[in-house]
Write a protein that holds these residues in place. Structure first.
Motif, PDB file in Angstrom:
ATOM      1  N   LEU A 180      -0.851  31.618  15.756  1.00  0.00           N
ATOM      2  CA  LEU A 180      -0.186  30.348  16.261  1.00  0.00           C
ATOM      3  C   LEU A 180       1.280  30.272  15.924  1.00  0.00           C
ATOM      4  O   LEU A 180       2.249  29.732  16.231  1.00  0.00           O
ATOM      5  CB  LEU A 180      -0.796  29.203  15.477  1.00  0.00           C
ATOM      6  N   THR A 181       1.636  31.468  15.121  1.00  0.00           N
ATOM      7  CA  THR A 181       3.071  31.418  14.867  1.00  0.00           C
ATOM      8  C   THR A 181       3.839  31.679  16.057  1.00  0.00           C
ATOM      9  O   THR A 181       5.156  31.253  16.402  1.00  0.00           O
ATOM     10  CB  THR A 181       3.266  32.771  13.946  1.00  0.00           C
ATOM     11  N   TYR A 182       3.300  32.719  17.010  1.00  0.00           N
ATOM     12  CA  TYR A 182       3.927  32.702  18.208  1.00  0.00           C
ATOM     13  C   TYR A 182       4.103  31.599  19.139  1.00  0.00           C
ATOM     14  O   TYR A 182       4.775  31.730  20.150  1.00  0.00           O
ATOM     15  CB  TYR A 182       3.221  34.048  18.992  1.00  0.00           C
ATOM     16  N   VAL A 183       3.235  30.642  19.041  1.00  0.00           N
ATOM     17  CA  VAL A 183       3.158  29.578  19.634  1.00  0.00           C
ATOM     18  C   VAL A 183       4.068  28.210  19.264  1.00  0.00           C
ATOM     19  O   VAL A 183       4.812  27.730  19.768  1.00  0.00           O
ATOM     20  CB  VAL A 183       1.670  29.010  19.843  1.00  0.00           C
ATOM     21  N   THR A 184       3.717  28.146  17.847  1.00  0.00           N
ATOM     22  CA  THR A 184       4.313  26.935  17.360  1.00  0.00           C
ATOM     23  C   THR A 184       5.606  27.267  16.230  1.00  0.00           C
ATOM     24  O   THR A 184       6.433  26.332  15.963  1.00  0.00           O
ATOM     25  CB  THR A 184       3.322  26.114  16.530  1.00  0.00           C
ATOM     26  N   GLY A 185       5.617  28.646  16.081  1.00  0.00           N
ATOM     27  CA  GLY A 185       6.665  29.169  15.019  1.00  0.00           C
ATOM     28  C   GLY A 185       6.311  29.122  13.435  1.00  0.00           C
ATOM     29  O   GLY A 185       6.958  29.599  12.544  1.00  0.00           O
ATOM     30  N   PHE A 186       5.277  28.223  13.155  1.00  0.00           N
ATOM     31  CA  PHE A 186       4.692  28.198  11.594  1.00  0.00           C
ATOM     32  C   PHE A 186       3.376  28.058  11.476  1.00  0.00           C
ATOM     33  O   PHE A 186       2.808  27.900  10.493  1.00  0.00           O
ATOM     34  CB  PHE A 186       5.538  27.127  11.021  1.00  0.00           C
ATOM     35  N   GLY A 187       2.615  27.836  12.751  1.00  0.00           N
ATOM     36  CA  GLY A 187       1.184  27.480  12.495  1.00  0.00           C
ATOM     37  C   GLY A 187       0.394  28.509  11.889  1.00  0.00           C
ATOM     38  O   GLY A 187      -0.811  28.466  11.536  1.00  0.00           O
ATOM     39  N   GLY A 188       1.002  30.002  11.970  1.00  0.00           N
ATOM     40  CA  GLY A 188       0.236  31.158  11.323  1.00  0.00           C
ATOM     41  C   GLY A 188      -0.092  31.068  10.030  1.00  0.00           C
ATOM     42  O   GLY A 188      -0.811  31.779   9.496  1.00  0.00           O
ATOM     43  N   LEU A 189       0.648  30.018   9.167  1.00  0.00           N
ATOM     44  CA  LEU A 189       0.358  29.938   7.910  1.00  0.00           C
ATOM     45  C   LEU A 189      -0.459  28.778   7.574  1.00  0.00           C
ATOM     46  O   LEU A 189      -1.295  28.839   6.593  1.00  0.00           O
ATOM     47  CB  LEU A 189       1.987  30.001   6.817  1.00  0.00           C
ATOM     48  N   ILE A 190      -0.199  27.507   8.270  1.00  0.00           N
ATOM     49  CA  ILE A 190      -0.809  26.343   7.893  1.00  0.00           C
ATOM     50  C   ILE A 190      -2.068  26.316   8.519  1.00  0.00           C
ATOM     51  O   ILE A 190      -3.063  25.947   7.689  1.00  0.00           O
ATOM     52  CB  ILE A 190       0.110  25.259   8.915  1.00  0.00           C
ATOM     53  N   ALA A 191      -2.572  26.671   9.612  1.00  0.00           N
ATOM     54  CA  ALA A 191      -4.120  26.938  10.146  1.00  0.00           C
ATOM     55  C   ALA A 191      -4.725  27.752   9.213  1.00  0.00           C
ATOM     56  O   ALA A 191      -5.847  27.132   8.942  1.00  0.00           O
ATOM     57  CB  ALA A 191      -4.043  27.160  11.559  1.00  0.00           C
ATOM     58  N   PRO A 192      -4.500  28.980   8.744  1.00  0.00           N
ATOM     59  CA  PRO A 192      -5.456  29.700   7.985  1.00  0.00           C
ATOM     60  C   PRO A 192      -5.606  28.908   6.679  1.00  0.00           C
ATOM     61  O   PRO A 192      -6.786  29.011   6.010  1.00  0.00           O
ATOM     62  CB  PRO A 192      -5.023  31.095   7.919  1.00  0.00           C
ATOM     63  N   LEU A 193      -4.430  28.311   6.226  1.00  0.00           N
ATOM     64  CA  LEU A 193      -4.524  27.828   4.930  1.00  0.00           C
ATOM     65  C   LEU A 193      -5.548  26.557   4.925  1.00  0.00           C
ATOM     66  O   LEU A 193      -6.283  26.204   3.784  1.00  0.00           O
ATOM     67  CB  LEU A 193      -3.229  27.039   4.322  1.00  0.00           C
ATOM     68  N   ILE A 194      -5.398  25.836   6.026  1.00  0.00           N
ATOM     69  CA  ILE A 194      -6.268  24.495   6.091  1.00  0.00           C
ATOM     70  C   ILE A 194      -7.746  25.027   6.121  1.00  0.00           C
ATOM     71  O   ILE A 194      -8.637  24.339   5.400  1.00  0.00           O
ATOM     72  CB  ILE A 194      -6.021  23.700   7.342  1.00  0.00           C
ATOM     73  N   ILE A 195      -7.932  26.097   6.950  1.00  0.00           N
ATOM     74  CA  ILE A 195      -9.357  26.437   7.123  1.00  0.00           C
ATOM     75  C   ILE A 195      -9.866  27.034   5.834  1.00  0.00           C
ATOM     76  O   ILE A 195     -11.060  26.739   5.299  1.00  0.00           O
ATOM     77  CB  ILE A 195      -9.432  27.616   8.328  1.00  0.00           C
ATOM     78  N   TRP A 196      -9.167  27.820   5.181  1.00  0.00           N
ATOM     79  CA  TRP A 196      -9.407  28.456   3.747  1.00  0.00           C
ATOM     80  C   TRP A 196      -9.787  27.271   2.986  1.00  0.00           C
ATOM     81  O   TRP A 196     -10.773  27.515   2.001  1.00  0.00           O
ATOM     82  CB  TRP A 196      -8.480  29.318   3.510  1.00  0.00           C
ATOM     83  N   ALA A 197      -8.878  26.507   2.790  1.00  0.00           N
ATOM     84  CA  ALA A 197      -9.038  25.525   1.682  1.00  0.00           C
ATOM     85  C   ALA A 197     -10.077  24.436   2.043  1.00  0.00           C
ATOM     86  O   ALA A 197     -10.921  24.026   0.919  1.00  0.00           O
ATOM     87  CB  ALA A 197      -7.854  24.590   1.725  1.00  0.00           C
ATOM     88  N   THR A 198     -10.503  24.114   3.059  1.00  0.00           N
ATOM     89  CA  THR A 198     -11.738  23.273   3.377  1.00  0.00           C
ATOM     90  C   THR A 198     -13.197  24.010   3.550  1.00  0.00           C
ATOM     91  O   THR A 198     -14.069  23.498   3.384  1.00  0.00           O
ATOM     92  CB  THR A 198     -11.522  22.642   4.790  1.00  0.00           C
TER      93      THR A 198
END
Length: 120
Positions: free
Chosen positions: A25-43
């Motif tokens: 997602l970093t290549y699409v949004t610029g920052f999602g490559g950290l946020i999305a896995p963090l949310i999936i991992w945390a939940t």
């Protein structure tokens, strides 16, 4: 006690694959490559077997890439060395999530090179 707790977790290789690929997602949004896995991992780390291990590896890799990127910016002034490092970072950030998604789908051991262990 620990082994009984582990058996309560479900096996979900598809979610592990999605977690690895969400880094792209970093290549699409610029920052999602950290946020999305963090949310999936945390939940999901308490619900899905191996999610804790995979999530920590992904987050360590992403944080390491951010640090390497920040360090490489001043190195651009030093004979353009920073451009070489940024190019390597871009290749690793694209290729390694795909490689590790394939490994996760096959139940194999994952590996993210140059990762600094921040979350253990």
């Amino acid at each position: 006690m620990e082994s009984n707790y582990h058996t309560l977790k479900r096996t979900d290789n598809q979610l592990l694959v999605i977690t690895h690929l969400s880094q792209l997602l970093t290549y699409v949004t610029g920052f999602g490559g950290l946020i999305a896995p963090l949310i999936i991992w945390a939940t999901q780390k308490e619900k899905v077997a191996e999610m804790d291990t995979h999530g920590k590896a992904i987050l360590n890799f992403q944080i390491s890439l951010i640090i390497y990127s920040i360090v490489s910016v001043p190195l651009i002034l030093l004979l353009g060395l920073g451009f070489l490092i940024l190019g390597l970072i871009c290749v690793l950030a694209f290729v390694m999530p795909i490689v590790n998604a394939i490994k996760a789908s096959n139940g194999e051991q994952l590996y993210y090179p140059f990762s600094i262990i921040f979350i253990s």
